[in-house]
Structure formats: C-alpha cells, structure tokens
Design an enzyme around this catalytic site. Sequence first.
Site, PDB file in Angstrom:
ATOM      1  N   CYS A   2       0.848  -1.189   0.000  1.00 27.99           N
ATOM      2  CA  CYS A   2       0.000   0.000   0.000  1.00 27.99           C
ATOM      3  C   CYS A   2       0.886   1.242   0.000  1.00 27.99           C
ATOM      4  CB  CYS A   2      -0.852   0.014   1.256  1.00 27.99           C
ATOM      5  SG  CYS A   2      -1.668  -1.540   1.585  1.00 27.99           S
ATOM      6  N   ARG A  27       1.330   2.052  -5.900  1.00 29.08           N
ATOM      7  CA  ARG A  27       1.658   1.017  -4.910  1.00 29.08           C
ATOM      8  C   ARG A  27       0.437   0.196  -4.531  1.00 29.08           C
ATOM      9  NH1 ARG A  27       6.221   1.379  -2.383  1.00 29.08           N
ATOM     10  NH2 ARG A  27       5.362   0.241  -0.632  1.00 29.08           N
ATOM     11  N   TRP A  75      -3.714  -1.862  -1.110  1.00 25.40           N
ATOM     12  CA  TRP A  75      -3.664  -3.047  -1.974  1.00 25.40           C
ATOM     13  C   TRP A  75      -4.003  -4.200  -1.037  1.00 25.40           C
ATOM     14  CZ3 TRP A  75      -3.903  -3.739  -6.902  1.00 25.40           C
ATOM     15  CH2 TRP A  75      -3.589  -4.981  -7.445  1.00 25.40           C
ATOM     16  N   ASN A 101       1.064  -0.251   6.129  1.00 25.93           N
ATOM     17  CA  ASN A 101       1.420  -0.996   4.912  1.00 25.93           C
ATOM     18  C   ASN A 101       2.192  -2.225   5.372  1.00 25.93           C
ATOM     19  OD1 ASN A 101       2.263  -1.973   2.458  1.00 25.93           O
ATOM     20  ND2 ASN A 101       3.958  -0.516   2.263  1.00 25.93           N
ATOM     21  N   GLY A 102       1.624  -3.409   5.097  1.00 27.09           N
ATOM     22  CA  GLY A 102       2.320  -4.632   5.500  1.00 27.09           C
ATOM     23  C   GLY A 102       1.318  -5.686   5.929  1.00 27.09           C
ATOM     24  N   GLU A 488      10.380 -11.086 -22.067  1.00 27.08           N
ATOM     25  CA  GLU A 488      10.035  -9.765 -21.516  1.00 27.08           C
ATOM     26  C   GLU A 488       8.972  -9.084 -22.371  1.00 27.08           C
ATOM     27  OE1 GLU A 488      10.242  -8.194 -18.931  1.00 27.08           O
ATOM     28  OE2 GLU A 488       9.950  -6.095 -19.463  1.00 27.08           O
ATOM     29  N   LYS A 492       5.273  -7.858 -21.029  1.00 24.34           N
ATOM     30  CA  LYS A 492       4.773  -6.485 -21.220  1.00 24.34           C
ATOM     31  C   LYS A 492       3.376  -6.505 -21.827  1.00 24.34           C
ATOM     32  CE  LYS A 492       6.941  -4.367 -19.111  1.00 24.34           C
ATOM     33  NZ  LYS A 492       7.695  -5.331 -18.437  1.00 24.34           N
ATOM     34  N   GLU A 495       0.672  -8.079 -19.420  1.00 21.10           N
ATOM     35  CA  GLU A 495       0.369  -7.412 -18.144  1.00 21.10           C
ATOM     36  C   GLU A 495      -0.343  -6.082 -18.337  1.00 21.10           C
ATOM     37  OE1 GLU A 495       3.449  -5.901 -15.540  1.00 21.10           O
ATOM     38  OE2 GLU A 495       4.869  -5.911 -17.177  1.00 21.10           O
ATOM     39  N   HIS A 511       8.878 -27.631 -31.124  1.00 22.84           N
ATOM     40  CA  HIS A 511       8.570 -28.607 -30.053  1.00 22.84           C
ATOM     41  C   HIS A 511       7.197 -28.342 -29.456  1.00 22.84           C
ATOM     42  CE1 HIS A 511      12.666 -30.121 -30.270  1.00 22.84           C
ATOM     43  NE2 HIS A 511      13.055 -28.863 -30.356  1.00 22.84           N
ATOM     44  N   LYS A 610       2.720  -2.245  -8.270  1.00 21.02           N
ATOM     45  CA  LYS A 610       4.061  -1.920  -8.759  1.00 21.02           C
ATOM     46  C   LYS A 610       5.128  -2.731  -8.032  1.00 21.02           C
ATOM     47  CE  LYS A 610       7.365   0.024 -10.961  1.00 21.02           C
ATOM     48  NZ  LYS A 610       7.624  -0.472 -12.335  1.00 21.02           N
TER      49      LYS A 610
HETATM   50  C1  AGP Z   1       7.108  -6.120 -14.689  1.00 21.52           C
HETATM   51  O1  AGP Z   1       6.637  -5.221 -15.670  1.00 21.52           O
HETATM   52  C2  AGP Z   1       6.213  -6.179 -13.486  1.00 21.52           C
HETATM   53  N1  AGP Z   1       5.917  -4.903 -12.964  1.00 21.52           N
HETATM   54  C3  AGP Z   1       6.720  -7.175 -12.456  1.00 21.52           C
HETATM   55  O2  AGP Z   1       6.948  -8.410 -13.100  1.00 21.52           O
HETATM   56  C4  AGP Z   1       8.015  -6.767 -11.722  1.00 21.52           C
HETATM   57  O3  AGP Z   1       9.110  -6.812 -12.605  1.00 21.52           O
HETATM   58  C5  AGP Z   1       8.246  -7.764 -10.578  1.00 21.52           C
HETATM   59  O4  AGP Z   1       7.169  -7.667  -9.682  1.00 21.52           O
HETATM   60  C6  AGP Z   1       9.563  -7.527  -9.828  1.00 21.52           C
HETATM   61  O5  AGP Z   1       9.533  -6.270  -9.209  1.00 21.52           O
HETATM   62  P1  AGP Z   1      10.904  -5.669  -8.636  1.00 21.52           P
HETATM   63  O6  AGP Z   1      11.835  -5.504  -9.806  1.00 21.52           O
HETATM   64  O7  AGP Z   1      10.519  -4.374  -8.015  1.00 21.52           O
HETATM   65  O8  AGP Z   1      11.439  -6.659  -7.641  1.00 21.52           O
END
Ligand code: AGP
Length: 615
Positions: A2, A27, A75, A101-102, A488, A492, A495, A511, A610
């Site tokens: 959060c 967050r 969150w 937060n936690g 990657e 992208k 997500e 395969h 995030k």
């Molecule tokens: C990637 O676009 C995502 N936001 C997610 O996979 C992110 O890379 C992952 O949660 C790791 O986060 P970090 O690099 O802050 O540890």
Amino acid sequence: MCGIVGYIGHREAYPIIMKGLQRLEYRGYDSAGIALYDGNQINLAKTKGKVIDLKSKSENSISLEGTLGIGHTRWATHGIPNDTNSHPHYSNSGDLVIIHNGIIENYETIKKELSKRGYVFSSDTDTEVLVNLIEEVKKKENVLLGKAVQIALNQVVGAYAIAVFDRNKPDEIVVAKLGSPLAIGIGQQEFFIASDASPFIEFTNNAVYLQDQEMAIIRLGKEIKLRKIQDDAIAYPLVQELQMNLEEIEKGMYDHFMLKEIYEQPSAIKDTYRGRLRVEQGIIKMAGIDQNIERFLNAQRIIIVACGTSWHAGLVAEYIFEDLARIPVEVEYASEFRYRNPVITDKDVVIAISQSGETADTLAAIKLAKERGAYVFGVCNVVGSSIARETHAGAYTHAGPEIGVASTKAFTTQITILSLIALKLAKEKGAFSDSKYHEILSELENIPSKVEVALESNSLVEIISEEYKDSDNCLYLGRGYNFPVALEGALKLKEISYIHAEGYPAAEMKHGPIALIDEQMPVIVIATNNGHYEKVVSNIQEIKSRKGKIIAIVTEGDEQVRELADHVIEVPETLECLTPLLTTIPLQLLSYHIAVMRGCNVDQPRNLAKSVTVE
Ligand code: AGP
C-alpha cells in the site's frame, strides 16, 4: 502493498496528503482513506476505489481542516477491498487512528485476546487489530503513544510501515517500520511521512529512510527521535539529500508514466553508467564490486534471484556473464528459490535484482542465501530500499522513479549495470582481449543514442499496433541474448493489454508452439543480424508457411527478413551482447500502444501492483 502518507506542520494537511496519495497510487489502488485532526476532533473519510473517489467523498463529507493528518491507498491483503476495510482505522475509543502498509501475521491470535477484553472490530483487517493492541497497551501500561507502539510492536509478527496519532496529543505522529518502506521528509517546522519520497519531494529533499525495526516519535518543534523497537536503543537519523525532483515524478508531456519512462531510457542508461564507465581510461568503476572483487572472481557460480521483469534481466545477465566473464550463472525465480531448499555455499555469489527493492520473495531469497553463507549483491533502483539494505553490497540503477507498473527503464538499466559487472569481471579475469574489452566499453557508451534511434520507430509501431490490438494470443520468439527479450516482450503485452502472450526460444517452436500458428496468430520474432541470424530466418520461413503474421525486429538495413515478414521494425546495429538494450524498445512500445488502443489502464493494470511486498 500500500501507500501511506502523513503530515504534521504549519500547512493544511489535506492537499498535501491527497496529492501524495495520488503519487503513491502505483503502490496499490483498490481503496483509500484519510484522517485529519482539525484541532478539536478527527475527521475521517475512506472508500473502496481510487484516490479520486476518496477525494470526492472527502470533499462532500468531512471537514478538510487541520495541520495533522494521515492518508492511505490500499492493496488488499487482509479483508476484501471495501469501505470498512479501508484505512485509516480507529481504535475502539476513537482516540487513536492508524495507517499501515504490510501484514501482521499473528493478528488473529491478538484479535481473539482483545475480543476477550471487550474490544470490537468493524473490519476484517489486521490493521484494526494493531491499533487496538496499541490502545490496550497504552491503557494497561499507562504509557504515552510512542511507548505503547513500541511495546505493541514487540508482540506482533509480520511486516509494517505504520503511522499513528492520538487525538489527545495532536502535536506528534508515531511511525515504525519493519519490512515495508517508510520515509520521513524533514521540512522547516514540518514533517512528512510516506512510503517513498514522491509525496514530499516538492516540499523538501531532506529525508530519513527508517531502517527495519526502527520507530520515530515525530513532534513539532523537536528533532525526530529514532528508537530501535526491540531494545529501545537510540538510533541516529541518517538524513539524505535526495536528488529526485518533481518533474521526474510528474508525467510531463506523456499521457502515461509508462510512455514517459520508455522515453527516459536513453538518459536512464546514461545516468546508470555515469561515473562508472570510463571509456578513455578503459576502466569500470563500481565501489560495490571493487571492494569485493575477490568474492566475485573466486565465485564457484553466480546465482541470480529476481521476479518478473527483473528475472528477465537476470536471464540476459546469464548470457553476458557466461559469454564474456566465463563465470557459471544460474537464474532463479526468487519465489521458487526461497522454498526449494537450494544448495548454497560460501563460494556462491548471489545477485538480487529488484527495481522496487521491496519484493517480498526476492527479500526472502536474499535472507536465505545470507543464512547459508553466500555473498549477496543487490541491483536496485530505490535508494534505501529494504533489499538495498539487506544485501552485503550493491549497485543502484539510476533509472529515477518508475511509476508505471510495467517495468521498462528498470529493465534496461538493470542490464546496463549487469553488463558493467560482467565486463569488469571479464577484464579482471583476462577472459578476453583488450581490444574486445574496449570495443564493448565504447559500444556501451553509444547505446543511449542508439536507444534514441530505436524510439523513432514509435509511429510505425503505433500503426502495427492498430492491426493487432484485437488479437487473443501472441507469440514472441528470440534466440540467444534475445530469448529473454522475447519473454520480456510477452510479459509487457500480457500485463498491460491482457492479451495472452508467450515468449519462447525460437528453436523451441517446433517442439509445440508451432501448432498454434495460424492467420490469427501474430508472431513477434527478434531477428537481429547477429546471434544465429540464419537460424531465425528459417524459423520465420516455418511460420510464414503456416500463414502466421510476422512482426520482425531486425537490424537496420536488413533486406532478407523484410522479404518474409508482414512487418519489420528496425533497430540500430550493435554488438550481440548489447542487442537486448535495443530490441526491447519496440516491444515496450508495441505493448504500450496496444494497451492504450484497448482502453486498458496502462499505468495501473488490473490485479497488479508496482511492487509485490507480500507473498
Ligand atoms: C514487470 O513489468 C512487473 N511490474 C513485475 O513483473 C516486476 O518486474 C516484478 O514484480 C519484480 O519487481 P521488482 O523488480 O521491483 O522486484
């Protein structure tokens, strides 16, 4: 995970907290709330939904006056997102109010005990339990809020960044931290509290990042007093003068933070190697490596632990380290590594990669590796983050704040740092000739300008995106250094546009995945002119013969693939080991434009946060 914001000082707290919450929405954004003390009473509003929903609810339901306040954007971890479970939470008496937060892992046990003592709970949250535990301690021990918080926190198990105040003592806020980030902004006769510096950077760039197990009693007109929660030992605040400024936060001319951050990559890469890459002298200067170079040179292997995009950067690093420095590398999902009882020795070097520096699985993997004797090096983007503090040494990517949930500049700056480390070790080991070393050094210095050129494909990518925005599935293929880039690119797209996408080594197609190829399947193939180019061309031919739609990422001037593919996006020529820094650019743009065209919330995609600071 959060976002928390607090203020105590001479200004009206409401606008500061509300704007601060908007800056922290990345967050977590399933519910939000604010509590203000107007000199007489606490006025509190909270709601399911985003900060904008809280703003309209607050402005239509409570007094917005007061120079003391706390705010929260949530969150959910305990209790579904709804008004009642939103923070802040009152204690039963209404005297105390808290944001958190936690996760308090033993909250049910505490809740049962407090219920026996007559406490009632309106929410399903662990946070409401915590504030009532503090109240119970305060009453029973007849102590002030700071002491009550300290005693209470010694009874909880879990992670927290909390801010709490007592309406009967409105000249102070008490904060505490374990496992979740908490920064204190220090102004003139005013203090700010936040999960990161973005809510207060326009007011002050003097900040103290609380360390784990630290708490602070913040009183107006007084120096902040830091305490160790466990033993009450005095801790001395390390005031950092932050370099981050506001425009780094604001979106600037871009519609979304993600696009801004894609375009920031040339400067972010430059900032990351600035002061480290010294081409003229032929040296790479990295204190975190220099001071521990023997650990790296004598390492039996390097284990990389990370999640998501950072894990993809780790995969690129595997190719770089083994190819250039000839050091064995294993790349592990942190979430798997931490639980599979891995074999780790003191001959191992672990590199933990994390943009946020707060990812719970990566943090846990680090702790495990340290317990078993490994030397742990961190690559983080957030100064003072938990992972940065937990590792033995590290190097910061200087990407600046990455607000968009989808990681972009974090990825390319992580690869930059990892390339510098691999090159440095390769040179120390004499793994290749001086001429090759200098060639790579100077090419790395050219990368930012080549990223600028790669970004020029944006309009072409936007046109291509229009054609494929309604696809249901998508395949990404790459070989060698560009296999992780294919993964990657797929991440992208899925997500932020919610299109199902998979990345594969190009040779793996036969395969299984080739069965998926038909006219409806767009296949993005990374086919730069180095690294098994001819093999990739034959993969493209296999796809074409099955009527797949081919979008090829090629080296500028390529004619052969242009004959075969439906679309071609060019990137500048570079060395094979540096191609990921360029080939990822069109894939970032492709996912961005498709997501925008699909009306998705690009910066805050559904179900994602995030930084995943809980398991
Ligand atoms: C990637 O676009 C995502 N936001 C997610 O996979 C992110 O890379 C992952 O949660 C790791 O986060 P970090 O690099 O802050 O540890």
